[in-house]
Design a protein around this motif. Structure first.
Motif, PDB file in Angstrom:
ATOM      1  N   VAL A 188       1.676  11.661   3.021  1.00  0.00           N
ATOM      2  CA  VAL A 188       0.419  10.970   2.710  1.00  0.00           C
ATOM      3  C   VAL A 188       0.628   9.457   2.690  1.00  0.00           C
ATOM      4  N   ALA A 189       1.726   9.003   2.066  1.00  0.00           N
ATOM      5  CA  ALA A 189       2.008   7.560   2.026  1.00  0.00           C
ATOM      6  C   ALA A 189       2.185   7.002   3.438  1.00  0.00           C
ATOM      7  N   SER A 190       2.794   7.766   4.322  1.00  0.00           N
ATOM      8  CA  SER A 190       2.974   7.322   5.705  1.00  0.00           C
ATOM      9  C   SER A 190       1.637   7.241   6.439  1.00  0.00           C
ATOM     10  N   ILE A 191       0.783   8.234   6.218  1.00  0.00           N
ATOM     11  CA  ILE A 191      -0.540   8.235   6.865  1.00  0.00           C
ATOM     12  C   ILE A 191      -1.383   7.070   6.345  1.00  0.00           C
ATOM     13  N   VAL A 192      -1.292   6.774   5.045  1.00  0.00           N
ATOM     14  CA  VAL A 192      -1.989   5.613   4.481  1.00  0.00           C
ATOM     15  C   VAL A 192      -1.531   4.332   5.177  1.00  0.00           C
ATOM     16  N   ALA A 193      -0.217   4.217   5.385  1.00  0.00           N
ATOM     17  CA  ALA A 193       0.323   3.031   6.043  1.00  0.00           C
ATOM     18  C   ALA A 193      -0.180   2.917   7.483  1.00  0.00           C
ATOM     19  N   LEU A 194      -0.186   4.048   8.186  1.00  0.00           N
ATOM     20  CA  LEU A 194      -0.644   4.031   9.575  1.00  0.00           C
ATOM     21  C   LEU A 194      -2.133   3.663   9.651  1.00  0.00           C
ATOM     22  N   SER A 195      -2.928   4.201   8.731  1.00  0.00           N
ATOM     23  CA  SER A 195      -4.359   3.900   8.729  1.00  0.00           C
ATOM     24  C   SER A 195      -4.623   2.440   8.356  1.00  0.00           C
ATOM     25  N   TYR A 196      -3.872   1.954   7.383  1.00  0.00           N
ATOM     26  CA  TYR A 196      -4.094   0.598   6.888  1.00  0.00           C
ATOM     27  C   TYR A 196      -3.560  -0.444   7.870  1.00  0.00           C
ATOM     28  N   GLY A 197      -2.381  -0.146   8.455  1.00  0.00           N
ATOM     29  CA  GLY A 197      -1.773  -1.128   9.365  1.00  0.00           C
ATOM     30  C   GLY A 197      -2.355  -1.101  10.757  1.00  0.00           C
ATOM     31  N   GLY A 198      -2.642   0.108  11.249  1.00  0.00           N
ATOM     32  CA  GLY A 198      -3.251   0.242  12.564  1.00  0.00           C
ATOM     33  C   GLY A 198      -2.367  -0.139  13.721  1.00  0.00           C
ATOM     34  N   TYR A 199      -1.036  -0.177  13.502  1.00  0.00           N
ATOM     35  CA  TYR A 199      -0.153  -0.602  14.589  1.00  0.00           C
ATOM     36  C   TYR A 199       0.491   0.570  15.326  1.00  0.00           C
ATOM     37  N   LEU A 200       0.280   1.802  14.860  1.00  0.00           N
ATOM     38  CA  LEU A 200       0.826   2.975  15.541  1.00  0.00           C
ATOM     39  C   LEU A 200      -0.260   4.045  15.606  1.00  0.00           C
ATOM     40  N   PRO A 201      -0.270   4.844  16.682  1.00  0.00           N
ATOM     41  CA  PRO A 201      -1.246   5.938  16.768  1.00  0.00           C
ATOM     42  C   PRO A 201      -0.882   7.060  15.811  1.00  0.00           C
ATOM     43  N   MET A 202      -1.877   7.852  15.426  1.00  0.00           N
ATOM     44  CA  MET A 202      -1.641   8.955  14.503  1.00  0.00           C
ATOM     45  C   MET A 202      -0.747  10.052  15.097  1.00  0.00           C
ATOM     46  N   SER A 203      -0.619  10.056  16.410  1.00  0.00           N
ATOM     47  CA  SER A 203       0.252  11.061  17.039  1.00  0.00           C
ATOM     48  C   SER A 203       1.705  10.903  16.608  1.00  0.00           C
ATOM     49  N   VAL A 204       2.040   9.732  16.052  1.00  0.00           N
ATOM     50  CA  VAL A 204       3.414   9.510  15.607  1.00  0.00           C
ATOM     51  C   VAL A 204       3.760  10.421  14.432  1.00  0.00           C
ATOM     52  N   MET A 232       0.825  -1.205   0.000  1.00  0.00           N
ATOM     53  CA  MET A 232       0.000   0.000   0.000  1.00  0.00           C
ATOM     54  C   MET A 232       0.863   1.260   0.000  1.00  0.00           C
ATOM     55  N   VAL A 233       1.966   1.222   0.751  1.00  0.00           N
ATOM     56  CA  VAL A 233       2.881   2.370   0.791  1.00  0.00           C
ATOM     57  C   VAL A 233       3.440   2.631  -0.602  1.00  0.00           C
ATOM     58  N   LEU A 234       3.930   1.574  -1.261  1.00  0.00           N
ATOM     59  CA  LEU A 234       4.548   1.734  -2.578  1.00  0.00           C
ATOM     60  C   LEU A 234       3.525   2.197  -3.619  1.00  0.00           C
ATOM     61  N   ILE A 235       2.316   1.648  -3.553  1.00  0.00           N
ATOM     62  CA  ILE A 235       1.273   2.044  -4.511  1.00  0.00           C
ATOM     63  C   ILE A 235       0.916   3.519  -4.326  1.00  0.00           C
ATOM     64  N   SER A 236       0.674   3.919  -3.078  1.00  0.00           N
ATOM     65  CA  SER A 236       0.290   5.313  -2.815  1.00  0.00           C
ATOM     66  C   SER A 236       1.427   6.274  -3.156  1.00  0.00           C
ATOM     67  N   LEU A 237       2.674   5.884  -2.819  1.00  0.00           N
ATOM     68  CA  LEU A 237       3.811   6.756  -3.104  1.00  0.00           C
ATOM     69  C   LEU A 237       3.991   6.910  -4.612  1.00  0.00           C
ATOM     70  N   GLY A 238       3.931   5.803  -5.348  1.00  0.00           N
ATOM     71  CA  GLY A 238       4.077   5.868  -6.807  1.00  0.00           C
ATOM     72  C   GLY A 238       2.978   6.699  -7.447  1.00  0.00           C
ATOM     73  N   ALA A 239       1.742   6.525  -6.977  1.00  0.00           N
ATOM     74  CA  ALA A 239       0.619   7.278  -7.546  1.00  0.00           C
ATOM     75  C   ALA A 239       0.789   8.778  -7.300  1.00  0.00           C
ATOM     76  N   LEU A 240       1.241   9.139  -6.106  1.00  0.00           N
ATOM     77  CA  LEU A 240       1.421  10.558  -5.780  1.00  0.00           C
ATOM     78  C   LEU A 240       2.537  11.184  -6.606  1.00  0.00           C
ATOM     79  N   PHE A 241       3.628  10.434  -6.814  1.00  0.00           N
ATOM     80  CA  PHE A 241       4.717  10.944  -7.654  1.00  0.00           C
ATOM     81  C   PHE A 241       4.238  11.163  -9.090  1.00  0.00           C
TER      82      PHE A 241
END
Length: 434
Positions: A29-45, A8-17
Protein backbone atom coordinates in the motif's frame (compact mmCIF):
# COMPACT_ATOMS: atom_id res chain seq x y z
CA UNK A 1 3.18 23.00 1.63
CA UNK A 2 3.42 20.01 -0.69
CA UNK A 3 4.85 16.88 0.92
CA UNK A 4 7.62 14.91 -0.76
CA UNK A 5 7.05 11.37 -2.02
CA UNK A 6 9.36 9.96 0.65
CA UNK A 7 7.43 11.76 3.38
CA UNK A 8 4.17 10.30 2.08
CA UNK A 9 5.74 6.83 2.04
CA UNK A 10 6.90 7.12 5.66
CA UNK A 11 3.56 8.55 6.84
CA UNK A 12 1.51 5.84 5.12
CA UNK A 13 3.87 3.06 6.23
CA UNK A 14 3.86 4.23 9.86
CA UNK A 15 0.07 4.60 9.89
CA UNK A 16 -0.42 1.09 8.48
CA UNK A 17 1.95 -0.44 11.04
CA UNK A 18 0.11 1.35 13.87
CA UNK A 19 -3.22 0.00 12.55
CA UNK A 20 -1.81 -3.51 12.65
CA UNK A 21 -1.82 -4.10 8.91
CA UNK A 22 0.26 -7.16 7.86
CA UNK A 23 3.76 -6.21 6.78
CA UNK A 24 3.35 -7.29 3.15
CA UNK A 25 0.17 -5.25 2.83
CA UNK A 26 1.80 -2.23 4.47
CA UNK A 27 4.71 -2.36 2.01
CA UNK A 28 2.41 -2.79 -0.98
CA UNK A 29 0.00 0.00 0.00
CA UNK A 30 2.82 2.43 0.87
CA UNK A 31 4.42 1.71 -2.52
CA UNK A 32 1.14 2.28 -4.38
CA UNK A 33 0.65 5.57 -2.48
CA UNK A 34 4.12 6.64 -3.61
CA UNK A 35 3.44 5.69 -7.22
CA UNK A 36 0.11 7.55 -7.21
CA UNK A 37 1.53 10.62 -5.50
CA UNK A 38 4.77 10.80 -7.48
CA UNK A 39 3.42 9.79 -10.87
CA UNK A 40 6.86 8.91 -12.20
CA UNK A 41 6.25 5.17 -12.77
CA UNK A 42 3.30 3.28 -14.29
CA UNK A 43 1.18 1.08 -12.03
CA UNK A 44 2.31 -1.97 -14.00
CA UNK A 45 5.53 -1.78 -11.99
CA UNK A 46 3.59 -3.20 -9.02
CA UNK A 47 2.98 -6.69 -10.35
CA UNK A 48 6.24 -6.72 -12.33
CA UNK A 49 8.31 -5.93 -9.22
CA UNK A 50 6.48 -8.47 -7.05
CA UNK A 51 7.04 -11.18 -9.68
CA UNK A 52 10.72 -10.22 -10.03
CA UNK A 53 11.10 -10.39 -6.25
CA UNK A 54 9.78 -13.95 -6.14
CA UNK A 55 11.54 -15.12 -9.30
CA UNK A 56 14.87 -15.61 -7.49
CA UNK A 57 16.27 -19.14 -7.56
CA UNK A 58 17.96 -19.17 -4.08
CA UNK A 59 14.58 -18.43 -2.47
CA UNK A 60 13.59 -22.03 -3.19
CA UNK A 61 15.85 -23.09 -0.32
CA UNK A 62 13.58 -21.48 2.29
CA UNK A 63 10.37 -23.52 1.76
CA UNK A 64 12.41 -26.69 1.33
CA UNK A 65 14.34 -26.21 4.60
CA UNK A 66 11.15 -25.33 6.49
CA UNK A 67 9.33 -28.43 5.18
CA UNK A 68 12.38 -30.57 5.98
CA UNK A 69 12.25 -29.27 9.56
CA UNK A 70 8.55 -30.11 9.96
CA UNK A 71 9.09 -33.58 8.47
CA UNK A 72 11.94 -34.25 10.90
CA UNK A 73 9.83 -33.13 13.83
CA UNK A 74 7.02 -35.53 12.84
CA UNK A 75 9.54 -38.23 11.94
CA UNK A 76 10.92 -38.53 15.50
CA UNK A 77 14.33 -37.14 14.51
CA UNK A 78 14.05 -34.23 16.97
CA UNK A 79 13.24 -36.44 19.96
CA UNK A 80 16.22 -38.71 19.21
CA UNK A 81 18.56 -35.71 19.08
CA UNK A 82 17.16 -34.51 22.42
CA UNK A 83 17.67 -37.95 23.98
CA UNK A 84 21.36 -38.08 23.05
CA UNK A 85 22.08 -34.52 24.21
CA UNK A 86 20.25 -35.12 27.48
CA UNK A 87 22.62 -37.96 28.36
CA UNK A 88 25.59 -35.59 28.07
CA UNK A 89 24.45 -32.71 30.28
CA UNK A 90 21.27 -33.87 32.02
CA UNK A 91 22.99 -34.35 35.39
CA UNK A 92 24.37 -30.79 35.61
CA UNK A 93 22.77 -27.79 37.33
CA UNK A 94 20.09 -26.73 34.90
CA UNK A 95 20.87 -29.83 32.86
CA UNK A 96 17.54 -29.84 31.06
CA UNK A 97 17.89 -26.13 30.27
CA UNK A 98 21.33 -26.75 28.78
CA UNK A 99 19.91 -29.77 26.94
CA UNK A 100 17.22 -27.50 25.48
CA UNK A 101 19.76 -25.00 24.17
CA UNK A 102 22.06 -27.68 22.73
CA UNK A 103 19.12 -29.47 21.11
CA UNK A 104 17.95 -26.14 19.65
CA UNK A 105 21.44 -25.60 18.25
CA UNK A 106 21.42 -29.05 16.66
CA UNK A 107 17.88 -28.74 15.31
CA UNK A 108 18.64 -25.26 13.96
CA UNK A 109 21.09 -26.89 11.59
CA UNK A 110 18.07 -28.63 10.06
CA UNK A 111 15.21 -26.13 9.97
CA UNK A 112 16.86 -22.68 9.93
CA UNK A 113 13.83 -21.25 11.76
CA UNK A 114 13.78 -19.70 15.24
CA UNK A 115 10.10 -20.20 16.17
CA UNK A 116 10.12 -23.60 14.46
CA UNK A 117 13.05 -24.66 16.63
CA UNK A 118 11.27 -23.52 19.81
CA UNK A 119 8.15 -25.45 18.83
CA UNK A 120 10.03 -28.64 17.91
CA UNK A 121 12.38 -28.81 20.91
CA UNK A 122 10.25 -26.98 23.48
CA UNK A 123 7.30 -29.34 23.02
CA UNK A 124 9.53 -32.17 24.22
CA UNK A 125 11.68 -30.51 26.88
CA UNK A 126 9.47 -27.84 28.50
CA UNK A 127 7.09 -30.47 30.01
CA UNK A 128 10.16 -32.48 31.11
CA UNK A 129 11.56 -29.41 32.91
CA UNK A 130 8.25 -28.75 34.64
CA UNK A 131 8.04 -32.38 35.82
CA UNK A 132 11.57 -32.07 37.23
CA UNK A 133 10.76 -29.03 39.36
CA UNK A 134 11.95 -26.21 37.12
CA UNK A 135 9.82 -23.06 37.17
CA UNK A 136 7.59 -22.25 34.21
CA UNK A 137 9.48 -19.00 33.67
CA UNK A 138 12.85 -20.77 33.48
CA UNK A 139 11.58 -23.50 31.17
CA UNK A 140 9.89 -21.06 28.79
CA UNK A 141 12.74 -18.54 28.84
CA UNK A 142 15.35 -21.21 28.14
CA UNK A 143 13.45 -22.77 25.23
CA UNK A 144 12.62 -19.40 23.65
CA UNK A 145 16.22 -18.21 24.04
CA UNK A 146 17.65 -21.44 22.64
CA UNK A 147 15.39 -21.05 19.62
CA UNK A 148 17.11 -17.80 18.65
CA UNK A 149 20.17 -19.79 17.58
CA UNK A 150 18.09 -20.98 14.64
CA UNK A 151 18.74 -17.62 12.95
CA UNK A 152 22.52 -17.98 13.11
CA UNK A 153 23.37 -21.66 12.72
CA UNK A 154 23.35 -22.67 9.01
CA UNK A 155 21.11 -23.21 7.14
CA UNK A 156 19.53 -19.95 8.30
CA UNK A 157 16.52 -18.55 6.45
CA UNK A 158 17.36 -14.91 7.38
CA UNK A 159 20.89 -15.46 6.08
CA UNK A 160 19.52 -16.65 2.75
CA UNK A 161 17.36 -13.51 2.46
CA UNK A 162 20.27 -11.27 3.46
CA UNK A 163 22.62 -12.93 0.98
CA UNK A 164 20.14 -12.36 -1.86
CA UNK A 165 19.50 -8.73 -0.98
CA UNK A 166 23.13 -7.93 -0.15
CA UNK A 167 24.54 -9.69 -3.22
CA UNK A 168 26.62 -12.01 -1.03
CA UNK A 169 27.25 -15.72 -1.45
CA UNK A 170 24.77 -17.83 0.54
CA UNK A 171 27.53 -20.35 1.24
CA UNK A 172 29.79 -17.56 2.53
CA UNK A 173 27.09 -16.45 4.95
CA UNK A 174 26.52 -20.02 6.11
CA UNK A 175 30.26 -20.43 6.69
CA UNK A 176 30.44 -17.16 8.61
CA UNK A 177 27.69 -18.31 10.98
CA UNK A 178 29.54 -21.33 12.39
CA UNK A 179 31.96 -19.75 14.88
CA UNK A 180 29.53 -17.02 16.05
CA UNK A 181 26.84 -19.70 16.38
CA UNK A 182 29.18 -21.77 18.57
CA UNK A 183 30.04 -18.72 20.70
CA UNK A 184 26.37 -17.80 21.16
CA UNK A 185 25.45 -21.42 21.94
CA UNK A 186 28.15 -21.78 24.62
CA UNK A 187 27.25 -18.38 26.09
CA UNK A 188 23.56 -19.35 26.26
CA UNK A 189 24.42 -22.67 27.96
CA UNK A 190 26.60 -20.84 30.50
CA UNK A 191 23.75 -18.42 31.21
CA UNK A 192 21.28 -21.31 31.64
CA UNK A 193 23.67 -23.03 34.09
CA UNK A 194 24.26 -19.80 36.06
CA UNK A 195 20.54 -18.98 36.35
CA UNK A 196 19.68 -22.57 37.32
CA UNK A 197 22.37 -22.64 40.00
CA UNK A 198 21.19 -19.30 41.40
CA UNK A 199 17.57 -20.51 41.52
CA UNK A 200 18.51 -23.95 42.88
CA UNK A 201 17.46 -26.08 39.92
CA UNK A 202 19.57 -29.22 40.13
CA UNK A 203 20.06 -32.25 37.93
CA UNK A 204 17.19 -34.02 36.23
CA UNK A 205 16.31 -36.93 38.55
CA UNK A 206 15.10 -39.00 35.60
CA UNK A 207 18.49 -38.82 33.88
CA UNK A 208 20.93 -41.55 34.98
CA UNK A 209 24.61 -40.67 35.57
CA UNK A 210 26.65 -40.40 32.40
CA UNK A 211 27.77 -43.78 31.10
CA UNK A 212 30.03 -43.85 28.07
CA UNK A 213 28.85 -47.26 26.89
CA UNK A 214 25.18 -46.27 27.06
CA UNK A 215 25.93 -42.96 25.41
CA UNK A 216 27.70 -44.63 22.49
CA UNK A 217 24.84 -47.10 22.11
CA UNK A 218 22.37 -44.21 22.06
CA UNK A 219 24.45 -42.42 19.42
CA UNK A 220 24.52 -45.58 17.31
CA UNK A 221 20.76 -46.16 17.58
CA UNK A 222 20.16 -42.50 16.63
CA UNK A 223 22.90 -42.43 14.01
CA UNK A 224 20.75 -41.35 11.07
CA UNK A 225 19.09 -38.58 13.07
CA UNK A 226 22.41 -37.26 14.37
CA UNK A 227 23.88 -37.39 10.89
CA UNK A 228 21.20 -35.08 9.47
CA UNK A 229 23.06 -31.74 9.83
CA UNK A 230 26.27 -33.29 8.52
CA UNK A 231 24.50 -34.66 5.45
CA UNK A 232 22.84 -31.32 4.69
CA UNK A 233 25.74 -28.98 5.42
CA UNK A 234 28.39 -31.40 4.22
CA UNK A 235 26.75 -31.55 0.79
CA UNK A 236 27.07 -27.75 0.56
CA UNK A 237 30.66 -27.36 1.77
CA UNK A 238 32.01 -30.24 -0.26
CA UNK A 239 30.59 -28.62 -3.38
CA UNK A 240 28.25 -31.52 -4.15
CA UNK A 241 25.14 -29.34 -3.79
CA UNK A 242 24.12 -25.72 -3.92
CA UNK A 243 22.09 -24.50 -0.90
CA UNK A 244 18.89 -25.00 -2.91
CA UNK A 245 19.85 -28.55 -3.88
CA UNK A 246 20.84 -29.26 -0.26
CA UNK A 247 17.40 -28.08 0.86
CA UNK A 248 15.76 -30.57 -1.49
CA UNK A 249 18.19 -33.23 -0.26
CA UNK A 250 17.08 -32.41 3.31
CA UNK A 251 13.48 -33.23 2.42
CA UNK A 252 14.50 -36.51 0.79
CA UNK A 253 16.67 -37.44 3.78
CA UNK A 254 13.86 -36.57 6.22
CA UNK A 255 11.46 -38.82 4.32
CA UNK A 256 14.04 -41.63 4.23
CA UNK A 257 14.74 -41.52 7.97
CA UNK A 258 11.11 -40.92 8.94
CA UNK A 259 9.66 -43.72 6.81
CA UNK A 260 12.37 -46.38 6.63
CA UNK A 261 14.61 -45.88 9.69
CA UNK A 262 12.45 -44.49 12.51
CA UNK A 263 9.18 -45.62 10.90
CA UNK A 264 7.41 -42.68 12.52
CA UNK A 265 6.14 -40.95 9.38
CA UNK A 266 2.94 -41.74 7.54
CA UNK A 267 1.07 -40.02 4.75
CA UNK A 268 -1.10 -38.06 7.19
CA UNK A 269 1.96 -36.65 8.96
CA UNK A 270 3.54 -35.79 5.61
CA UNK A 271 0.37 -33.90 4.69
CA UNK A 272 0.46 -31.88 7.92
CA UNK A 273 4.18 -31.20 7.46
CA UNK A 274 3.56 -29.83 3.98
CA UNK A 275 0.64 -27.75 5.23
CA UNK A 276 2.71 -26.24 8.08
CA UNK A 277 5.55 -25.49 5.69
CA UNK A 278 3.21 -23.84 3.19
CA UNK A 279 1.66 -21.63 5.88
CA UNK A 280 5.06 -20.45 7.10
CA UNK A 281 6.60 -19.92 3.68
CA UNK A 282 3.55 -18.25 2.15
CA UNK A 283 3.82 -15.37 4.61
CA UNK A 284 7.59 -15.06 4.08
CA UNK A 285 7.41 -14.99 0.28
CA UNK A 286 4.62 -12.40 0.27
CA UNK A 287 6.89 -10.10 2.26
CA UNK A 288 9.82 -10.77 -0.08
CA UNK A 289 7.77 -9.95 -3.17
CA UNK A 290 6.29 -6.69 -1.88
CA UNK A 291 9.67 -5.65 -0.44
CA UNK A 292 11.11 -5.68 -3.95
CA UNK A 293 8.47 -3.20 -5.02
CA UNK A 294 9.14 -1.08 -1.92
CA UNK A 295 12.89 -1.21 -2.57
CA UNK A 296 12.36 0.13 -6.08
CA UNK A 297 10.50 3.13 -4.64
CA UNK A 298 13.35 3.75 -2.17
CA UNK A 299 15.86 3.61 -5.03
CA UNK A 300 13.97 6.16 -7.09
CA UNK A 301 13.71 8.44 -4.06
CA UNK A 302 17.47 8.02 -3.35
CA UNK A 303 16.72 6.96 0.23
CA UNK A 304 20.02 5.05 0.68
CA UNK A 305 22.06 8.07 -0.37
CA UNK A 306 20.11 10.38 1.95
CA UNK A 307 20.50 8.01 4.88
CA UNK A 308 24.23 7.64 4.25
CA UNK A 309 24.64 11.40 4.15
CA UNK A 310 22.72 11.86 7.41
CA UNK A 311 24.69 9.14 9.23
CA UNK A 312 28.08 10.29 7.93
CA UNK A 313 27.31 13.80 9.16
CA UNK A 314 27.22 12.28 12.67
CA UNK A 315 30.25 9.99 12.33
CA UNK A 316 32.26 8.22 9.65
CA UNK A 317 33.86 5.77 12.06
CA UNK A 318 32.75 2.25 10.99
CA UNK A 319 32.44 0.99 14.58
CA UNK A 320 30.34 3.98 15.64
CA UNK A 321 28.10 3.56 12.60
CA UNK A 322 27.70 -0.15 13.40
CA UNK A 323 26.72 0.69 16.98
CA UNK A 324 24.11 3.18 15.76
CA UNK A 325 22.68 0.58 13.37
CA UNK A 326 22.60 -2.03 16.15
CA UNK A 327 20.68 0.40 18.37
CA UNK A 328 18.13 1.00 15.61
CA UNK A 329 17.80 -2.75 14.97
CA UNK A 330 17.17 -3.50 18.66
CA UNK A 331 14.36 -0.93 18.75
CA UNK A 332 12.86 -2.07 15.43
CA UNK A 333 13.01 -5.68 16.59
CA UNK A 334 10.45 -4.92 19.26
CA UNK A 335 7.89 -4.06 16.61
CA UNK A 336 8.90 -5.77 13.35
CA UNK A 337 9.35 -9.40 12.36
CA UNK A 338 12.93 -10.48 11.64
CA UNK A 339 12.66 -11.07 7.90
CA UNK A 340 10.72 -7.83 7.49
CA UNK A 341 13.51 -5.88 9.18
CA UNK A 342 16.15 -7.47 6.97
CA UNK A 343 14.15 -7.00 3.78
CA UNK A 344 13.37 -3.33 4.45
CA UNK A 345 16.75 -2.19 5.81
CA UNK A 346 19.36 -4.08 3.80
CA UNK A 347 18.74 -2.29 0.46
CA UNK A 348 18.87 1.04 2.32
CA UNK A 349 21.96 0.32 4.42
CA UNK A 350 24.13 -1.62 1.98
CA UNK A 351 25.33 1.39 -0.12
CA UNK A 352 26.40 3.22 3.05
CA UNK A 353 28.22 0.15 4.38
CA UNK A 354 30.09 -0.17 1.10
CA UNK A 355 31.13 3.50 1.34
CA UNK A 356 32.56 2.87 4.82
CA UNK A 357 34.36 -0.30 3.74
CA UNK A 358 32.41 -2.57 6.14
CA UNK A 359 32.59 -6.23 5.12
CA UNK A 360 29.04 -7.28 4.07
CA UNK A 361 29.60 -10.76 5.53
CA UNK A 362 30.61 -9.26 8.89
CA UNK A 363 27.61 -6.94 8.88
CA UNK A 364 25.28 -9.77 7.84
CA UNK A 365 26.17 -11.83 10.90
CA UNK A 366 25.82 -8.78 13.19
CA UNK A 367 22.42 -8.12 11.62
CA UNK A 368 21.29 -11.71 12.19
CA UNK A 369 22.55 -11.88 15.79
CA UNK A 370 20.86 -8.55 16.59
CA UNK A 371 17.66 -9.91 15.10
CA UNK A 372 17.94 -12.87 17.47
CA UNK A 373 17.10 -10.35 20.19
CA UNK A 374 13.96 -9.41 18.25
CA UNK A 375 12.62 -12.91 18.87
CA UNK A 376 12.83 -12.27 22.62
CA UNK A 377 11.71 -8.65 22.94
CA UNK A 378 8.01 -7.85 23.37
CA UNK A 379 5.58 -6.75 22.13
CA UNK A 380 6.43 -8.79 18.98
CA UNK A 381 8.82 -11.46 20.39
CA UNK A 382 7.64 -14.46 18.35
CA UNK A 383 9.61 -17.02 20.37
CA UNK A 384 8.03 -15.74 23.60
CA UNK A 385 4.53 -16.44 22.29
CA UNK A 386 5.47 -19.94 21.11
CA UNK A 387 7.06 -20.79 24.49
CA UNK A 388 4.12 -19.19 26.30
CA UNK A 389 1.70 -21.61 24.70
CA UNK A 390 3.91 -24.61 25.44
CA UNK A 391 4.59 -23.74 29.10
CA UNK A 392 1.17 -22.19 29.77
CA UNK A 393 2.69 -19.04 31.28
CA UNK A 394 2.15 -15.38 30.44
CA UNK A 395 4.44 -13.56 28.03
CA UNK A 396 5.07 -10.92 30.70
CA UNK A 397 6.57 -13.50 33.06
CA UNK A 398 8.71 -15.01 30.28
CA UNK A 399 9.94 -11.52 29.35
CA UNK A 400 11.49 -11.18 32.79
CA UNK A 401 13.01 -14.66 32.54
CA UNK A 402 14.79 -13.93 29.26
CA UNK A 403 16.59 -10.81 30.55
CA UNK A 404 19.84 -12.71 31.37
CA UNK A 405 19.81 -14.22 27.88
CA UNK A 406 19.25 -10.80 26.29
CA UNK A 407 22.25 -9.48 28.24
CA UNK A 408 24.29 -12.42 26.92
CA UNK A 409 23.24 -11.68 23.34
CA UNK A 410 24.22 -8.01 23.72
CA UNK A 411 27.69 -9.03 24.92
CA UNK A 412 28.02 -11.41 21.96
CA UNK A 413 26.96 -8.66 19.52
CA UNK A 414 29.58 -6.27 20.93
CA UNK A 415 32.22 -9.02 20.76
CA UNK A 416 31.47 -9.76 17.09
CA UNK A 417 31.37 -6.03 16.26
CA UNK A 418 34.77 -5.16 17.71
CA UNK A 419 36.49 -8.47 16.86
CA UNK A 420 35.37 -9.03 13.25
CA UNK A 421 37.80 -11.93 12.72
CA UNK A 422 35.45 -14.12 14.75
CA UNK A 423 33.02 -13.74 11.85
CA UNK A 424 35.28 -13.35 8.83
CA UNK A 425 38.12 -15.78 9.59
CA UNK A 426 36.42 -19.02 8.56
CA UNK A 427 34.97 -17.69 5.26
CA UNK A 428 38.38 -16.24 4.46
CA UNK A 429 40.38 -19.44 5.05
CA UNK A 430 37.82 -21.58 3.22
CA UNK A 431 37.84 -19.26 0.22
CA UNK A 432 34.23 -18.11 0.52
CA UNK A 433 34.97 -14.67 1.99
CA UNK A 434 36.00 -11.43 0.34
Amino acid sequence: MELSVMTMVLISLGALFILGMPVFMSLAVASIVALSYGGYLPMSVVHNSIFDGLNIFPLLAIPCFVIAGTLMEHGNITSQIVGVVKQLVGRMHGGLGITTILACTFFAAISGSGPGTVAAVGTILVPAMLRSGYSKEYAAATSSSGGTIGLLIPPSNPMIIYAILGNVSVTAMFTAGFIPGFVVGVSMCTTAWFVARKKGFGADPDTPPFNLTMFLKSCWSSFFSLATPFVILGSIYTGLCTPVEAAVLAIGYALFVGFLVNRSLNLKKVYWSLLEGAQICGAVLLIVGTSTLFGKILTFEEAPQRLAEAVLNISNDPNMVMLMIIGVLIVLGMFMETLSTIIILVPVLMPMLNMLGIDPIHFGVILVVTNEMALLTPPLGVNLFVASRIANVSVERISVGVLPYLATLILCILLFTFVPDIVTWLPRVTGYGN
